[in-house]
Design an enzyme around this catalytic site. Structure first.
Site, PDB file in Angstrom:
ATOM      1  N   ASN A 116      44.472  30.333  35.055  1.00  0.00           N
ATOM      2  CA  ASN A 116      45.588  31.165  34.556  1.00  0.00           C
ATOM      3  C   ASN A 116      45.284  32.662  34.574  1.00  0.00           C
ATOM      4  O   ASN A 116      46.162  33.468  34.866  1.00  0.00           O
ATOM      5  CB  ASN A 116      45.950  30.751  33.128  1.00  0.00           C
ATOM      6  CG  ASN A 116      46.487  29.344  33.081  1.00  0.00           C
ATOM      7  OD1 ASN A 116      47.510  29.041  33.687  1.00  0.00           O
ATOM      8  ND2 ASN A 116      45.785  28.464  32.395  1.00  0.00           N
ATOM      9  N   LYS A 157      39.039  38.446  31.505  1.00  0.00           N
ATOM     10  CA  LYS A 157      39.718  39.739  31.416  1.00  0.00           C
ATOM     11  C   LYS A 157      38.914  40.816  32.154  1.00  0.00           C
ATOM     12  O   LYS A 157      39.476  41.671  32.834  1.00  0.00           O
ATOM     13  CB  LYS A 157      39.928  40.128  29.954  1.00  0.00           C
ATOM     14  CG  LYS A 157      40.956  39.242  29.257  1.00  0.00           C
ATOM     15  CD  LYS A 157      42.309  39.419  29.902  1.00  0.00           C
ATOM     16  CE  LYS A 157      43.354  38.460  29.437  1.00  0.00           C
ATOM     17  NZ  LYS A 157      44.655  38.637  30.079  1.00  0.00           N
ATOM     18  N   TYR A 206      36.878  33.801  27.906  1.00  0.00           N
ATOM     19  CA  TYR A 206      38.170  34.491  27.993  1.00  0.00           C
ATOM     20  C   TYR A 206      37.928  35.976  28.308  1.00  0.00           C
ATOM     21  O   TYR A 206      38.578  36.562  29.191  1.00  0.00           O
ATOM     22  CB  TYR A 206      38.914  34.309  26.672  1.00  0.00           C
ATOM     23  CG  TYR A 206      40.037  35.279  26.426  1.00  0.00           C
ATOM     24  CD1 TYR A 206      41.236  35.191  27.126  1.00  0.00           C
ATOM     25  CD2 TYR A 206      39.896  36.302  25.474  1.00  0.00           C
ATOM     26  CE1 TYR A 206      42.264  36.100  26.886  1.00  0.00           C
ATOM     27  CE2 TYR A 206      40.918  37.195  25.231  1.00  0.00           C
ATOM     28  CZ  TYR A 206      42.100  37.098  25.941  1.00  0.00           C
ATOM     29  OH  TYR A 206      43.110  37.997  25.714  1.00  0.00           O
ATOM     30  N   SER A 208      41.680  42.878  27.462  1.00  0.00           N
ATOM     31  CA  SER A 208      41.504  42.528  26.039  1.00  0.00           C
ATOM     32  C   SER A 208      40.257  43.144  25.440  1.00  0.00           C
ATOM     33  O   SER A 208      39.258  43.408  26.131  1.00  0.00           O
ATOM     34  CB  SER A 208      41.400  41.009  25.929  1.00  0.00           C
ATOM     35  OG  SER A 208      40.958  40.634  24.634  1.00  0.00           O
TER      36      SER A 208
END
Ligand code: NAI
Ligand SMILES: O=C1O[C@H](COP(=O)(O)O)[C@@H](O)[C@H](O)[C@H]1O
EC number: 1.1.1.388
Length: 259
Positions: A90, A156, A152, A115
């Site tokens: 994703n 980013k 995660y 992020s």
């Protein structure tokens, strides 16, 4: 910007914060893999400008970007604890699809939702919790290399590097916004870190508006309100984008029940 603007992940929190204030300011195209309920689509947006598609679907993304001048790319798995297979697909593959399609379609600029977790490992034991408090002068300013706090955050940081590549090799204007903690109405209560990186809804919309209006090459900026507690500098966002935030988490410091 007179050309249409594609907003990916339009149904999510950040997308809705942007649309709440900027619904009538752009000729929006909205993309999300989930069908958007009517209340999430501004009245000014026609049905044929709403795309139910996955950002990893090359053909669907090419169709959505055809003729657009700018893209705000938000779609992805936002969970700090997201597993590798999800962020790989994703966030990394999806972001690659967006940048590649942007270049193929001749899009002028892309604002990418990065992020705080791309740099979360700067929050070392010896720096915290002072880092989150008003007296502490330590600042990250966007020139430091990524230092992710989880997979995660790795995804980013990868998006930022993809943006660098597409800027350097294809002349695409790219701004990576390391978003802090977006919450509606007030900063998170009893969470110093969240208060230091709070981004209010109206400052969020204003910041992405500036990302569409300003001229830049490749930039990494922090997306937080003008908080008294902060360890992210917003100077670059002010200087390059003309970001001029209104909110400050210090004005909400105490939960009403604790006052
Ligand atoms: N909310 C926050 O405080 C922060 C958000 N971000 C980033 O901002 C972006 C948006 O975050 P939120 O709005 O909070 O998340 P959200 O989960 O509320 O919204 C994300 C939207 O993207 C869509 N989506 C997810 N994967 C997709 C895919 N493969 N194809 C098409 N659509 C897909 C979802 O259906 C959802 O509507 C994310 O990339 C997140 O990592 C970064 C830092 C902080
Ligand atoms: O990147 C993100 O960061 C925010 C803030 O992180 P947290 O660890 O303080 O919660 C998070 O809420 C959001 O879901 C995420 O996408």
């Amino acid at each position: 910007m007179d050309d249409p603007v594609l907003l990916t992940g339009a149904g999510g929190r950040v997308g809705q914060a942007i649309l709440r204030d900027l619904a009538d300011d752009y000729d929006w195209r909205l993309l999300d893999r989930e069908p958007l309920p009517r209340e999430k689509i501004p009245e000014s947006v026609d049905d044929d400008a709403v795309y139910v598609a996955d950002v990893t679907d090359d053909d669907a993304v090419l169709e959505a970007v055809d003729g657009v001048g700018g893209i705000i790319h938000l779609a992805g798995d936002p969970r700090p604890e997201a597993p590798w297979d999800s962020v790989l697909r994703n966030n990394i593959d999806g972001t690659h699809t967006i940048f590649a399609a942007a270049v193929e379609a001749g899009v002028e600029k892309v604002a990418f939702a990065s992020s705080n977790h791309a740099v979360g490992a700067y929050e070392t034991d010896d720096r915290t919790p002072d880092l989150y408090r008003p007296h502490d002068e330590y600042r990250l300013d966007g020139t430091e290399p990524p230092r992710p706090s989880n997979l995660y955050g790795v995804s980013k940081a990868s998006g930022e590097i993809l943006g660098r590549y597409y800027h350097d090799n294809h002349d695409l204007s790219v701004v990576c916004v390391r978003i802090g903690n977006l919450t509606r109405g007030h900063p998170p209560w009893n969470y110093e870190r969240g208060q230091a990186m709070w981004l209010s809804y109206r400052d969020c919309a204003h910041l992405f508006d500036r990302c569409l209006q300003a001229d830049y090459g490749y930039e990494v900026v922090y997306g937080i309100s003008d908080n008294e507690r902060k360890y992210y500098s917003i100077d670059r966002a002010r200087d390059v984008l003309g970001y001029d935030p209104i909110d400050n988490s210090a004005e909400f410091e105490q939960h009403p029940k604790n006052q």
